[in-house]
Motif scaffolding. Sequence first.
Motif: not given
Length: 476
Positions: A296-299, A423-431, A437-438, A450-456
Amino acid sequence: MDVVDLWTGRRASALRASLRMTNEAFAAHLGAAVRTVATWEAKPDMVLSATMQEVLDSALKSAGEDVHRRFAMILGDTAAEPVVRSTTRPAPEAAVEASQQAWRKVRRHLTEQGIDLAARTADLYDADLRIDHMPALSIPAWLPPQPVLLDEVTLRWNESPPKPRLTGREAEARTALPLRSPGNAFANYTSAIRYLRPPALFENRSSYRLLDVDWSGGRGVMTFGLSTFFDKLDVGEVLAHEAGVADLSGDLTWKQLPYRSLLGDAFDLSNRAVNPGISTLTIRRDTTTGEGTFFLLRRDPTQVTNGRHYSLLPAGEFQPASISPRSLAVDLDIWRNMVREYAEELLGQPEHDGSGGTPVDYEVWPFYRDMAAARQAGSIRPFILGVILDALSLNAAIATATVIDDHVFDTLFRDRVTTNPEGEVITSLGKDKSIHGLPFDEETVTRLVTHEPLGQTSAACLTLAWTQRAVLLDLD
């Protein structure tokens, strides 16, 4: 109170938009000719005849408060009675500042609440247009029954596409355009962004405009013409801004969305410039287990116009890599666009931003050659999942998924970056920490949509890919 303001073409057009009437209906309402009303739209500075001044005064005075409110908003007037000049009215400079501050407030709302607002906007449409429960829309004609290998898709070029019906300069769009100086609103939405809230990346580059989609016969044919990035924003951002204003007022209904209503069928490609982006789910496939991971990318909202959420990686506009006329034909290629985005977003290489004058020489670019060779060998398999619309802006995305075997991915992206200009390249969520990658599994996909701010459009692309995972990962 001083004398009533004179009626000009602009004020008359604003009244028509406030009454939410077509030119024909407005002409009948006033007892005027349709040609006369159309002339007002074409000549906003013309002063109308004395007889018509009286007719329009009467029409506005007899209108309800909601019409007066919309009329004042379209003209950018903060006075309670927009028809007259009052000694208590704020100074012109104060009116401009108030108009621009109100515009910025809506922009903040779109950044902070955009995903939730998109979901509420999607609820205005028929449920059968929704992709699962995502705030994204599509129709069967835009979605192939299963993923289509990119090799099976043909792109065609239309040298002279028809002009779009809407451009973002219509009277109904003026509620989204703040004042630039006393009595003068910005001509279009991108001008307002450039002067009032510019992100770091904001250039009016050439873009490919989608004109037709055909998935019949298990293959794909997509037709494109030439457009610009701002052609897309000048309509899409007005649609989003209008929804933001209605949402802030607590009344997000069709009645409060005159520009969206004017647009009509969101899937009619002649109504506006539909310049799609390409949203790609990149799956690193473990060749031993058959399992996949993704990124993912955190924009960053200071860098891009629609930031502060996650998106799939890579994602970008479908556009030529240079201003050279040769690039129009050379870069009308979804794969080449995707490879450029991979180089920029995962490897941090300089962006081919469309502003240079020299086309990319793909045959001598080492990274492109390596990607193409792996694709030829079957170690990289790019698919198209369909075309989708973000319900808020109605911007389109070509949803794609690229499956890359682990040993190839680890070689091609061994120098993967953690941040890029967007933005920032994301390879995992939380701890949970992971270098690969995820996990592409039900738990992660459900959490993200359902619970994360993922673009439409990213959420819709991920949902389509999960539904078709057996084909993508060759699990049968």
